[in-house]
Scaffold this motif. Structure first.
Motif, PDB file in Angstrom:
ATOM      1  N   LEU A 267      42.553  34.787  39.569  1.00 21.02           N
ATOM      2  CA  LEU A 267      43.849  34.424  38.987  1.00 21.02           C
ATOM      3  C   LEU A 267      44.919  34.290  40.066  1.00 21.02           C
ATOM      4  O   LEU A 267      45.793  33.420  39.996  1.00 21.02           O
ATOM      5  N   ILE A 268      44.864  35.157  41.070  1.00 16.65           N
ATOM      6  CA  ILE A 268      45.804  35.063  42.191  1.00 16.65           C
ATOM      7  C   ILE A 268      45.546  33.771  42.972  1.00 16.65           C
ATOM      8  O   ILE A 268      46.474  33.053  43.349  1.00 16.65           O
ATOM      9  N   GLN A 269      44.284  33.459  43.195  1.00 18.01           N
ATOM     10  CA  GLN A 269      43.931  32.223  43.903  1.00 18.01           C
ATOM     11  C   GLN A 269      44.437  30.995  43.158  1.00 18.01           C
ATOM     12  O   GLN A 269      44.902  30.021  43.778  1.00 18.01           O
ATOM     13  N   THR A 274      50.487  37.250  40.348  1.00 22.54           N
ATOM     14  CA  THR A 274      51.297  37.405  41.555  1.00 22.54           C
ATOM     15  C   THR A 274      50.627  38.322  42.569  1.00 22.54           C
ATOM     16  O   THR A 274      50.415  37.937  43.718  1.00 22.54           O
ATOM     17  N   SER A 275      50.305  39.532  42.154  1.00 20.25           N
ATOM     18  CA  SER A 275      49.659  40.466  43.077  1.00 20.25           C
ATOM     19  C   SER A 275      48.993  41.590  42.315  1.00 20.25           C
ATOM     20  O   SER A 275      49.273  41.841  41.137  1.00 20.25           O
ATOM     21  N   THR A 276      48.101  42.256  43.026  1.00 19.96           N
ATOM     22  CA  THR A 276      47.452  43.447  42.499  1.00 19.96           C
ATOM     23  C   THR A 276      47.220  44.401  43.666  1.00 19.96           C
ATOM     24  O   THR A 276      47.373  44.009  44.836  1.00 19.96           O
ATOM     25  N   VAL A 317      44.244  36.747  49.613  1.00 14.48           N
ATOM     26  CA  VAL A 317      43.295  36.806  48.498  1.00 14.48           C
ATOM     27  C   VAL A 317      41.896  36.311  48.871  1.00 14.48           C
ATOM     28  O   VAL A 317      40.888  36.793  48.331  1.00 14.48           O
ATOM     29  N   GLU A 318      41.815  35.367  49.819  1.00 11.05           N
ATOM     30  CA  GLU A 318      40.511  34.795  50.153  1.00 11.05           C
ATOM     31  C   GLU A 318      39.538  35.847  50.682  1.00 11.05           C
ATOM     32  O   GLU A 318      38.336  35.790  50.406  1.00 11.05           O
ATOM     33  N   MET A 323      34.805  39.282  49.458  1.00 15.07           N
ATOM     34  CA  MET A 323      34.252  40.618  49.188  1.00 15.07           C
ATOM     35  C   MET A 323      33.445  40.604  47.893  1.00 15.07           C
ATOM     36  O   MET A 323      32.304  41.110  47.840  1.00 15.07           O
ATOM     37  N   HIS A 324      34.022  40.000  46.847  1.00 16.42           N
ATOM     38  CA  HIS A 324      33.339  39.933  45.550  1.00 16.42           C
ATOM     39  C   HIS A 324      32.125  39.000  45.593  1.00 16.42           C
ATOM     40  O   HIS A 324      31.123  39.248  44.932  1.00 16.42           O
TER      41      HIS A 324
END
Length: 331
Positions: A267-269, A274-276, A317-318, A323-324
């Protein structure tokens, strides 16, 4: 004479068997958590808060995968189904079944406290996680600092949320250490410093995406202007965003969460969230199994540790998507 010799041989053989059976057990264990041939592995019960909760499911899966690295540990993952009574019954069953260790991810720390204390009293290694239950004598914990998790979002939100903004707040279950501390952090680090911001909706959504969607549907009907979603976890933030994603009135709405789930980083990508703050289930799982192993093998008797909580936003975020991907959570 031959008869007495035969009897003597039988007696000698039986004595050697008895001596072998009576050999004292040793807690020594080969490096790397490998079990000696013939040793029984330690049995560990992992009692998850709720597999329907995206973070709890992520953590339970990570714990199972991490346990595969330990030849001396077998783990059973049990689903608490977001129910205090279910979790408490699972803890009692684990005590009755004489597990060597019990790891508890509480639904409501105070409701699980007496049952965790029962486990300690029964001589079972007890570890609480996400969120820890403080003050249980003899128990250990592996967690993250929920105040800091919210603070890293609140600090950037001070500059991002516009003057005179309308915001909605989605909270976790009352009595949960993480839910309460994250809300306290937003109060002290953001709302106390931004009296111009108006909360037009605030509800307990119990970490649940569907509950968050229901509340957001009500709020958008009552308010034509909502500038930001402040959620105490990613699951609730994602639920609220789902409601407004195709509503042009809320284009550019800001949204904050905690956990760094696969869904949240995507969702951030996409520019929707906005952020987490990262609460890495992979790091928690690694720390949990390392802690359990050290306690079970007697290397240590008490362990209380926290993992880090970096901010995830469009700038970085990338690396978290990668990581995921490495873990198989994003294809």
């Amino acid at each position: 004479m031959k008869k007495w010799l035969a009897v003597l041989l039988v007696v000698t053989l039986m004595m050697s068997i008895l001596v072998g059976c009576a050999k004292p057990a040793t807690n020594e264990e080969p490096a790397g958590g490998e079990a000696e041939a013939g040793d029984k592995p330690f049995r560990v019960a992992y009692i998850a808060r709720a597999q329907a909760d995206s973070f709890a499911a992520w953590l339970a899966n990570a714990v199972s995968e991490e346990a595969d690295k330990y030849d001396n540990i077998v783990i059973d993952v049990l689903d608490g189904q977001a129910s205090d009574s279910t979790q408490n019954a699972l803890i009692e069953n684990a005590i009755t079944n004489k597990y060597d260790a019990i790891i508890i991810q509480p639904n409501n720390g105070e409701a699980q406290r007496p049952y965790a204390e029962k486990a300690v009293a029964a001589g079972i290694i007890t570890i609480t996680t996400n969120a820890r239950i403080d003050g249980i004598q003899g128990a250990s914990s592996v967690d993250a600092d929920p105040y800091e998790q919210a603070k890293v979002n609140a600090v950037v939100a001070l500059e991002q949320i516009p003057q005179g903004a309308n915001v909605v707040v989605l909270k976790g279950p009352p009595g949960n250490f993480h839910a309460d501390a994250r809300r306290e952090s937003w109060e002290k680090e953001f709302f106390a410093k931004r009296p111009d911001v108006k909360i037009v909706g605030e509800e307990i959504a119990n970490w649940n995406k569907d509950e968050a969607m229901n509340y957001m549907e009500t709020w958008v009907q009552a308010n034509s202007k909502i500038d930001a979603i402040i959620a105490m976890n990613d699951n609730m933030a994602a639920g609220a965003l789902e409601v407004v994603k195709d509503d042009s009135r809320f284009d550019g709405i800001l949204s904050y969460g905690v956990d760094g789930t696969a869904e949240a980083v995507l969702l951030i990508q996409e520019g929707l969230m906005t952020s987490t703050s990262l609460q890495s289930a992979y790091d928690l799982a690694a720390a949990l199994l390392d802690t359990a192993n050290k306690l079970l093998t007697g290397v240590e008797t008490q362990i209380d540790i926290d993992i880090d909580c970096p901010l995830i936003n469009s700038d970085n975020v990338e690396q978290y998507i990668e990581m995921h991907k490495k873990a198989g959570a994003i294809r």
